[in-house]
Design a protein around this motif. Structure first.
Motif, PDB file in Angstrom:
ATOM      1  N   GLN A  49       0.350  -1.018  -0.252  1.00  0.00           N
ATOM      2  CA  GLN A  49       0.199  -0.306   0.213  1.00  0.00           C
ATOM      3  C   GLN A  49       0.536   1.306  -0.088  1.00  0.00           C
ATOM      4  N   VAL A  50       2.215   1.016   0.395  1.00  0.00           N
ATOM      5  CA  VAL A  50       2.912   2.739   0.748  1.00  0.00           C
ATOM      6  C   VAL A  50       3.002   2.725  -0.464  1.00  0.00           C
ATOM      7  N   GLY A  99       0.941   4.402  -2.990  1.00  0.00           N
ATOM      8  CA  GLY A  99       0.691   5.411  -3.110  1.00  0.00           C
ATOM      9  C   GLY A  99       2.411   6.115  -3.219  1.00  0.00           C
ATOM     10  N   GLU A 100       3.453   5.241  -3.198  1.00  0.00           N
ATOM     11  CA  GLU A 100       4.884   6.534  -3.745  1.00  0.00           C
ATOM     12  C   GLU A 100       4.511   6.280  -5.685  1.00  0.00           C
ATOM     13  N   ASN A 131       2.154   8.947  -5.999  1.00  0.00           N
ATOM     14  CA  ASN A 131       3.020  10.357  -6.145  1.00  0.00           C
ATOM     15  C   ASN A 131       3.475  10.257  -7.651  1.00  0.00           C
ATOM     16  N   ASN A 181      -7.098   3.232  -7.007  1.00  0.00           N
ATOM     17  CA  ASN A 181      -7.638   2.887  -6.537  1.00  0.00           C
ATOM     18  C   ASN A 181      -8.038   1.529  -6.039  1.00  0.00           C
ATOM     19  N   LEU A 232      -5.458  -0.494  -4.417  1.00  0.00           N
ATOM     20  CA  LEU A 232      -5.134  -0.128  -3.133  1.00  0.00           C
ATOM     21  C   LEU A 232      -6.735  -1.220  -2.654  1.00  0.00           C
TER      22      LEU A 232
END
Length: 190
Positions: free
Chosen positions: A37-38, A41-42, A45, A135, A138
Motif C-alpha cells: 500500500q505504501v 502511494g509512492e 505520487n 483505487n 489499493l
C-alpha cells in the motif's frame, strides 16, 4: 513476461531476507500488504495525475544521472554511468517494480503463484481510468487479509502498468535490475 521466473526470483530474495533477518515462522503477510500500500502511494505520487490542485500533473519518468548531473558527459568523454544520455532512471517505473516485488511476495505467501493475466484489459490511459485503477489496486490490497482478491489485484496492477505506458519487457527488465539492487542491499546491511 515469464511469471514463473518472476515468482522464483522473488522467492530467492524472500527466502534470503527471512533467513538473514531471523523471520522464520513469522506471519509477514500484514506487513507485506502495508508495504504494498505504501509503494502504491509512492507510485501514485510519481504519476501525479491525481493532483488536480497542481499545475504539474506530468509523471516523473526521468531523473538526471547523479554522476554527470544530467549533462551526459564528465568533461572528457561520455558519462560511463548513463552512457552519455544524462538519464539516471525512471522513478515511475522504479516505483512500479517496487510494487511488483511486494505483489509477487504476497502471492508466494498466500500460495497464489499462477494468476490469470491478460495485458492490457483497459480501453484507455486517461487520468480518470488510471485513477480508478489505482483505487482498485489499493482496495484489493486491503482485502487480501480476509478474502482471495489476489488474482484481481494482479490483473489490475498489470493493467495499471499498461496505463502508465510500460511494456512487458520494460517491467521485466526493471524488475530484475531492482531485484539485483535488493540483493546488494541485503549484503550491505540495508
Amino acid at each position: 513476461m515469464n511469471l514463473i521466473k518472476l515468482f522464483e526470483t522473488q522467492r530467492v530474495l524472500d527466502d534470503r531476507i527471512i533467513k538473514e533477518k531471523g523471520l522464520e515462522g513469522q506471519d509477514l503477510l500484514p506487513m507485506k500488504i502495508l508495504a504494498l500500500q505504501v509503494e502504491l502511494g509512492e507510485l501514485a505520487n510519481e504519476w501525479r495525475g491525481f493532483k488536480f490542485w497542481s499545475e504539474n500533473q506530468k509523471s516523473n519518468t526521468f531523473y538526471p544521472c547523479l554522476d554527470c548531473g544530467g549533462g551526459g558527459h564528465d568533461f572528457i568523454k561520455n558519462c560511463v554511468s548513463c552512457d552519455g544520455t544524462g538519464k539516471g532512471g525512471n522513478p515511475l517505473l522504479e516505483e512500479y517494480v517496487d510494487c511488483l516485488h511486494f505483489i509477487l511476495s504476497i502471492g508466494l505467501t498466500i500460495g497464489s503463484t499462477n494468476p490469470r493475466v491478460e495485458f492490457p484489459i483497459t480501453g484507455g490511459r486517461s487520468k480518470e481510468f488510471t485513477t480508478v485503477r489505482f483505487n482498485e489496486c489499493l482496495r484489493f490490497a486491503n482485502l487480501l487479509l480476509d478474502d482471495d482478491y489476489y488474482d484481481l489485484l494482479f490483473q489490475y496492477f498489470m493493467d495499471l502498468g499498461y496505463m502508465l505506458g510500460f511494456t512487458w519487457g520494460q517491467i521485466e527488465q526493471a524488475y530484475y535490475a531492482k531485484n539485483q539492487i535488493n540483493h546488494e542491499r541485503q549484503a550491505t546491511g540495508y
